[in-house]
Design an enzyme around this catalytic site. Structure first.
Site, PDB file in Angstrom:
ATOM      1  N   CYS A  52       1.527  33.851  49.600  1.00 28.46           N
ATOM      2  CA  CYS A  52       2.153  34.135  48.315  1.00 28.46           C
ATOM      3  C   CYS A  52       1.457  35.364  47.694  1.00 28.46           C
ATOM      4  O   CYS A  52       1.378  36.393  48.352  1.00 28.46           O
ATOM      5  CB  CYS A  52       2.053  32.850  47.490  1.00 28.46           C
ATOM      6  SG  CYS A  52       2.853  32.787  45.919  1.00 28.46           S
TER       7      CYS A  52
ATOM      8  N   ASP B 223      13.853  33.000  50.991  1.00 27.56           N
ATOM      9  CA  ASP B 223      12.944  33.239  49.860  1.00 27.56           C
ATOM     10  C   ASP B 223      13.755  33.872  48.724  1.00 27.56           C
ATOM     11  O   ASP B 223      14.293  34.967  48.884  1.00 27.56           O
ATOM     12  CB  ASP B 223      11.819  34.171  50.310  1.00 27.56           C
ATOM     13  CG  ASP B 223      10.685  34.293  49.299  1.00 27.56           C
ATOM     14  OD1 ASP B 223      10.959  34.323  48.081  1.00 27.56           O
ATOM     15  OD2 ASP B 223       9.521  34.385  49.736  1.00 27.56           O
TER      16      ASP B 223
ATOM     17  N   HIS C 190      10.413  30.430  50.122  1.00 31.54           N
ATOM     18  CA  HIS C 190       9.063  30.869  49.774  1.00 31.54           C
ATOM     19  C   HIS C 190       8.142  29.653  49.820  1.00 31.54           C
ATOM     20  O   HIS C 190       8.542  28.551  49.448  1.00 31.54           O
ATOM     21  CB  HIS C 190       9.078  31.461  48.355  1.00 31.54           C
ATOM     22  CG  HIS C 190       7.804  32.165  48.001  1.00 31.54           C
ATOM     23  ND1 HIS C 190       7.552  33.457  48.404  1.00 31.54           N
ATOM     24  CD2 HIS C 190       6.730  31.776  47.291  1.00 31.54           C
ATOM     25  CE1 HIS C 190       6.361  33.824  47.947  1.00 31.54           C
ATOM     26  NE2 HIS C 190       5.850  32.817  47.276  1.00 31.54           N
TER      27      HIS C 190
END
Length: 294
Positions: free
Chosen positions: A172, A229, A261
């Site tokens: 991330c 995502d 994600h």
């Protein structure tokens, strides 16, 4: 009137996840007791737990320019000069998932260190909602971030780690950190970025996005992304890939069909076991290829 916190693409991807049922999730109390942060949302009951058998693991105190940075490390027992792998965290601070990943790397033979480079803002694991968290993590200057990582490498070397075999992995926001550090460090042998945003929102503290840094990459990076995502469109990943190819920089990408994600984050509803397992094995292959892992 307070301005809306800057929505970065990693946070968009984190917050727009499919609805879920409460079944299979820990209570908030259990999640906190287990060391997870509440800002990340409900925590899955069947998280991966990696023990410390055969490892030495614990808290680190890392000397930085303006004091002492906390961190967490894990290393295999009885191994002299293990390779060093930095673990770059998400926006949630140094919580249990990142610690567990650090132990997983140690089980592969690495001296793994996760520095808490947001420590100047307090303990992020104690913050319960994302809007409170964003101004803190978005105010972290890249220059300070890179310096903190350099300090972490120096600390690992002082503890007997082999920084001649230095790697970094991140998730991330930490995936973005991998790209940034790979453009910064001449000592780095390889990096693996799990869904790190290729493009940044305007922020004077972040002079160049990963895509803008493509010509400056000093280490080969493997980028692992989710096709579903909601914050990082595949087109952005393809543009980063193209920029690296033009700059003749060694990099590879794998985009997982249908994966959102945070697909590696086994504590979240975004977890996708098949993609996560494959990504972990791709990561190992990449670090072995570049002689970080044995």
């Amino acid at each position: 009137m307070s301005a809306e916190p800057m929505q970065t693409s990693d946070v968009i991807g984190l917050t727009k996840v499919a609805p879920f049922s409460r079944r299979g999730f820990m209570t908030a109390t259990a999640a906190v007791t287990a060391g997870y942060t509440l800002a990340a949302g409900p925590v899955r009951a069947d998280v991966i737990k990696t023990d410390t058998d055969g490892l030495t693991a614990g808290e680190a105190k890392i000397k930085v320019a303006d004091g002492e940075m906390p961190g967490y490390f894990a290393r295999p027992n009885g191994v002299s000069n293990p390779p060093v792998v930095l673990v770059a965290m998400e926006v949630f601070g140094l919580h249990e998932y990142i610690r567990d990943v650090t132990r997983r790397l140690a089980k592969l033979g690495a001296f793994a260190v996760a520095p808490d480079y947001y420590f100047r803002k307090g303990d992020l694991t104690k913050i319960t909602d994302i809007p409170q968290l964003l101004p803190l993590v978005n105010s972290k200057p890249d220059a300070e971030l890179l310096s903190d990582l350099d300090s972490t490498v120096a600390w690992a070397k002082s503890q007997g780690g082999d920084t001649g075999r230095l790697g970094i992995i991140g998730f991330c926001r930490g995936g973005r950190t991998v790209w940034e550090y790979s453009a910064h460090s001449g000592a780095l042998k390889a990096g693996v970025a799990f869904y790190g945003p290729p493009v940044d929102p305007p922020n004077p503290l972040w002079p160049k996005s990963p895509t803008q840094l493509a010509p400056e990459m000093k280490a080969p990076v493997l980028g692992l992304y989710g096709e579903a995502d909601t914050g990082i469109p595949v087109a952005q990943v393809e543009a980063l890939k193209a920029a690296l190819a033009v700059a003749k920089k060694p990099a590879e990408f794998k985009i997982y069909p249908g994966a959102p994600h945070g697909f590696h984050a086994d504590y979240r509803s975004s977890y996708r076991k098949e993609a996560a397992d494959d990504a972990w094995s791709q990561m190992q292959g990449w670090l072995k290829k570049y002689k970080v892992l044995g």
